[in-house]
Design an enzyme around this catalytic site. Structure first.
Site, short mmCIF file in Angstrom:
data_model
loop_
_atom_site.label_atom_id
_atom_site.label_comp_id
_atom_site.label_asym_id
_atom_site.label_seq_id
_atom_site.Cartn_x
_atom_site.Cartn_y
_atom_site.Cartn_z
N GLY A 1 28.61 38.92 43.81
CA GLY A 1 29.08 37.78 44.60
C GLY A 1 28.82 36.46 43.88
N GLN A 2 29.23 35.38 44.55
CA GLN A 2 29.02 34.05 43.96
C GLN A 2 27.54 33.82 43.61
N ASP A 3 26.66 33.93 44.61
CA ASP A 3 25.25 33.61 44.38
C ASP A 3 24.59 34.63 43.46
N GLN B 1 28.71 41.21 54.36
CA GLN B 1 30.08 40.79 54.69
C GLN B 1 29.88 39.34 55.09
N SER C 1 21.16 32.13 56.88
CA SER C 1 22.29 31.21 56.84
C SER C 1 22.21 30.13 57.90
N GLU D 1 24.60 29.25 59.48
CA GLU D 1 25.49 29.74 60.54
C GLU D 1 24.66 30.22 61.74
N TYR E 1 28.99 37.38 62.63
CA TYR E 1 28.26 37.16 61.37
C TYR E 1 26.95 36.42 61.64
N LYS F 1 23.11 37.74 61.10
CA LYS F 1 22.13 37.04 60.24
C LYS F 1 20.85 36.70 61.01
N ARG G 1 33.29 30.53 43.96
CA ARG G 1 33.35 30.79 45.39
C ARG G 1 34.55 31.71 45.69
P1 NAP Z 1 29.76 36.70 48.52
O1 NAP Z 1 30.33 35.99 47.34
O2 NAP Z 1 30.63 37.11 49.63
O3 NAP Z 1 28.98 37.98 47.95
C1 NAP Z 1 28.54 39.00 48.81
C2 NAP Z 1 27.99 40.14 47.98
O4 NAP Z 1 27.59 41.19 48.85
C3 NAP Z 1 29.01 40.76 47.00
O5 NAP Z 1 28.35 41.12 45.82
C4 NAP Z 1 29.46 42.01 47.75
O6 NAP Z 1 29.95 43.02 46.92
C5 NAP Z 1 28.14 42.42 48.37
N1 NAP Z 1 28.29 43.35 49.49
C6 NAP Z 1 29.06 43.24 50.59
N2 NAP Z 1 28.88 44.29 51.39
C7 NAP Z 1 28.00 45.10 50.80
C8 NAP Z 1 27.41 46.36 51.13
N3 NAP Z 1 27.73 47.01 52.25
N4 NAP Z 1 26.53 46.91 50.27
C9 NAP Z 1 26.21 46.28 49.12
N5 NAP Z 1 26.73 45.09 48.74
C10 NAP Z 1 27.60 44.51 49.58
O7 NAP Z 1 28.57 35.82 49.17
P2 NAP Z 1 27.76 34.59 48.56
O8 NAP Z 1 28.48 33.33 48.88
O9 NAP Z 1 27.37 34.90 47.16
O10 NAP Z 1 26.47 34.60 49.49
C11 NAP Z 1 25.35 35.42 49.18
C12 NAP Z 1 24.56 35.70 50.45
O11 NAP Z 1 24.13 34.47 51.03
C13 NAP Z 1 25.35 36.42 51.54
O12 NAP Z 1 24.46 37.25 52.22
C14 NAP Z 1 25.82 35.30 52.46
O13 NAP Z 1 26.03 35.79 53.76
C15 NAP Z 1 24.63 34.37 52.37
N6 NAP Z 1 24.90 32.95 52.56
C16 NAP Z 1 25.88 32.35 51.84
C17 NAP Z 1 26.09 30.98 51.99
C18 NAP Z 1 27.15 30.27 51.19
O14 NAP Z 1 27.48 29.14 51.56
N7 NAP Z 1 27.64 30.84 50.10
C19 NAP Z 1 25.30 30.24 52.89
C20 NAP Z 1 24.30 30.91 53.59
C21 NAP Z 1 24.10 32.26 53.42
P3 NAP Z 1 31.51 43.09 46.47
O15 NAP Z 1 31.62 42.13 45.31
O16 NAP Z 1 31.69 44.51 46.09
O17 NAP Z 1 32.33 42.64 47.65
O1 G4F Z 2 34.51 28.01 54.29
P1 G4F Z 2 34.28 28.63 55.61
O2 G4F Z 2 34.97 29.92 55.87
O3 G4F Z 2 32.69 28.76 55.75
P2 G4F Z 2 31.73 28.95 57.00
O4 G4F Z 2 32.41 29.54 58.16
O5 G4F Z 2 31.02 27.66 57.21
O6 G4F Z 2 30.72 30.06 56.43
C1 G4F Z 2 30.15 29.92 55.13
O7 G4F Z 2 28.95 29.20 55.22
C2 G4F Z 2 27.89 29.87 55.96
C3 G4F Z 2 26.68 28.92 55.95
O8 G4F Z 2 26.76 28.05 57.04
C4 G4F Z 2 27.59 31.18 55.27
F1 G4F Z 2 26.56 31.79 55.91
C5 G4F Z 2 28.82 32.06 55.29
O9 G4F Z 2 28.54 33.27 54.59
C6 G4F Z 2 29.94 31.32 54.55
O10 G4F Z 2 29.58 31.22 53.21
O11 G4F Z 2 34.70 27.62 56.78
C7 G4F Z 2 34.17 26.31 56.84
C8 G4F Z 2 34.89 25.55 57.95
C9 G4F Z 2 34.95 26.27 59.30
O12 G4F Z 2 34.65 25.36 60.30
C10 G4F Z 2 36.39 26.74 59.42
O13 G4F Z 2 36.86 26.83 60.75
O14 G4F Z 2 36.25 25.38 57.55
C11 G4F Z 2 37.08 25.62 58.65
N1 G4F Z 2 38.44 25.98 58.18
C12 G4F Z 2 39.56 25.26 58.44
N2 G4F Z 2 40.62 25.85 57.90
C13 G4F Z 2 38.76 27.04 57.44
C14 G4F Z 2 40.15 26.98 57.26
N3 G4F Z 2 38.02 28.04 56.92
C15 G4F Z 2 38.65 28.98 56.18
N4 G4F Z 2 37.91 29.97 55.61
N5 G4F Z 2 40.02 28.96 55.99
C16 G4F Z 2 40.80 27.98 56.52
O15 G4F Z 2 42.02 27.97 56.33
#
Ligand code: NAP
Ligand code: G4F
Length: 342
Positions: A12-14, A89, A131, A133, A154, A158, A189
């Site tokens: 994933g991204q992180d 997910q 998160s 969230e 989700y 979490k 991302r």
């Molecule tokens: P991401 O890009 O969606 O990456 C998710 C990772 O989890 C991918 O490597 C994916 O594998 C793997 N995965 C999904 N389902 C799995 C399963 N059943 N078993 C094993 N691996 C699985 O997410 P991210 O943005 O890097 O975020 C990393 C973590 O931080 C996540 O837990 C997310 O919920 C959390 N988080 C993210 C944010 C944010 O803003 N980015 C903020 C707060 C918390 P595949 O590549 O095979 O799909």
């Molecule tokens: O980019 P989003 O899908 O991120 P969201 O829902 O904030 O979740 C992300 O951040 C969380 C941390 O707070 C993580 F835990 C989670 O894994 C993920 O990384 O949506 C951001 C905002 C929402 O309010 C959504 O309703 O953008 C709004 N939005 C408006 N139009 C949209 C769209 N979101 C998406 N994905 N696609 C649209 O077309």
């Protein structure tokens, strides 16, 4: 002694940024990857070294957070010093479509990994990707003391993962921490999160291969930071003297509309000519505003976000424009997936 880390979610991204960070620090890095019918390692391909090479420091293992027995086996085999659970997910809108799957991986997946650590008897530190969230409907600013009120399957999953991490810390004296991270983005991302959806659309509109982008709620406020800085924060949490939970974020409110304006302006485009509304991108329940109070991380870990949302938008637009230009025959082979996935 070379430290060993296991990253669940390395593709994933992180996970990809964290793998880079740990390799640069001299760690041996092990990543859990899911078996897929196509390659799913594009974010870490640049880190690949043939595992037969004595210099190799990155090793991948098939596994899944839905398979607890496999996790125990891997913990035994790898014997890591640090375990980062980034696997989930992670798409909020998709969690309304796939609530059970999201609960199973994002929520129960965490306890499977914690239980694998406990059952294997391996002495390691555990990081849980919690998160912002989880705060959901609770108004900002949000800190470690803010009550949770999740607004999606989700978010609820979490919250479960957060509490079991805390419980394993208290019940089994494990060094288990929650990083409560606010939204963090980058050119890596996923394409269906709103920031990347916007910056990718800007690049394609600028190149003349797309005219419009369909969006949902533009009024939501988020606190968008730069992902490489956040993985440094994760690492710092595991180096602390005591296990604790930390919020990471910029503290800067920015709406989806703000991000649109900055991204389109940076490319010399007028967003209002290109953005259309589609209700399929709305959520049954929305999180209106997330703004971090990350002062505890600053005080105790010395961590502070540098890149602010406006600069982030520009970084991502530049990267998507460059990516499109670098492709040999850019848009001809590129399928625009936004039309049929959220
Ligand atoms: P991401 O890009 O969606 O990456 C998710 C990772 O989890 C991918 O490597 C994916 O594998 C793997 N995965 C999904 N389902 C799995 C399963 N059943 N078993 C094993 N691996 C699985 O997410 P991210 O943005 O890097 O975020 C990393 C973590 O931080 C996540 O837990 C997310 O919920 C959390 N988080 C993210 C944010 C944010 O803003 N980015 C903020 C707060 C918390 P595949 O590549 O095979 O799909
Ligand atoms: O980019 P989003 O899908 O991120 P969201 O829902 O904030 O979740 C992300 O951040 C969380 C941390 O707070 C993580 F835990 C989670 O894994 C993920 O990384 O949506 C951001 C905002 C929402 O309010 C959504 O309703 O953008 C709004 N939005 C408006 N139009 C949209 C769209 N979101 C998406 N994905 N696609 C649209 O077309």
């Amino acid at each position: 002694m070379t430290k060993k880390a296991l990253i669940a979610g390395i593709t994933g991204q992180d996970g990809s940024y964290l793998a880079e960070l740990l390799l640069n620090k001299g760690y041996e890095v092990h990543g859990l990857i899911r078996r897929a019918s196509t390659f799913n390692t594009s974010r870490i391909d640049h880190l690949y070294v043939d595992p037969h090479d004595p210099q190799a420091k990155l090793f991948l293992h098939y596994g899944d957070l839905s398979d607890g027995a496999r996790l125990v086996t891997l913990l035994h085999e790898i014997d890591p010093d640090e375990v980062y659970n980034l696997a989930a997910q992670s798409h909020v809108r998709v969690s309304f479509d796939e609530p059970e799957h999201t609960g199973n991986t994002t929520g129960i997946g965490a306890i499977r990994l914690l239980e694998a650590v406990r059952m294997s008897g391996v002495k390691c530190r555990y990081y849980q990707a919690s998160s912002s969230e989880m705060f959901g409907a609770t108004p900002p600013p949000q800190s470690e003391l803010t009550p949770f009120y999740p607004r999606s399957p989700y978010g609820a999953a979490k919250v479960y993962a957060y509490w079991v991490t805390k419980n394993y810390r208290e019940a089994y004296d494990m060094f288990a921490v929650n990083g409560i991270l606010f939204n963090h983005e980058s050119p890596r991302r996923g394409e269906t999160f709103v920031t990347r959806k916007i910056t990718r659309a800007v690049a394609r509109i600028k190149a003349g291969v797309q005219q419009h982008v369909y969006m949902g709620n533009l009024d939501a406020t988020r606190d968008w930071g730069y992902a490489p800085e956040y993985v440094e924060g994760m690492w710092r949490m595991l180096q602390a003297d005591e296990p604790d939970d930390f919020v990471l974020g910029t503290g800067t409110p920015y709406t989806v509309r703000d991000f649109l304006v900055t991204a389109f302006e940076h490319a010399g485009l007028d967003w209002e000519k290109h953005v259309r509304f589609d209700e399929r991108y709305l959520r049954p329940t929305e999180v209106d505003a997330l703004i971090a109070d990350a002062s505890k991380a600053h005080e105790k870990l010395g961590w502070k976000a540098i890149v602010q949302p406006d600069e982030l938008a520009r970084i991502m637009v530049d990267a998507d424009i460059e990516a499109l230009e670098c492709e040999g025959r850019p848009w001809i082979d590129q399928v625009n997936l936004e039309g049929w996935i959220k």
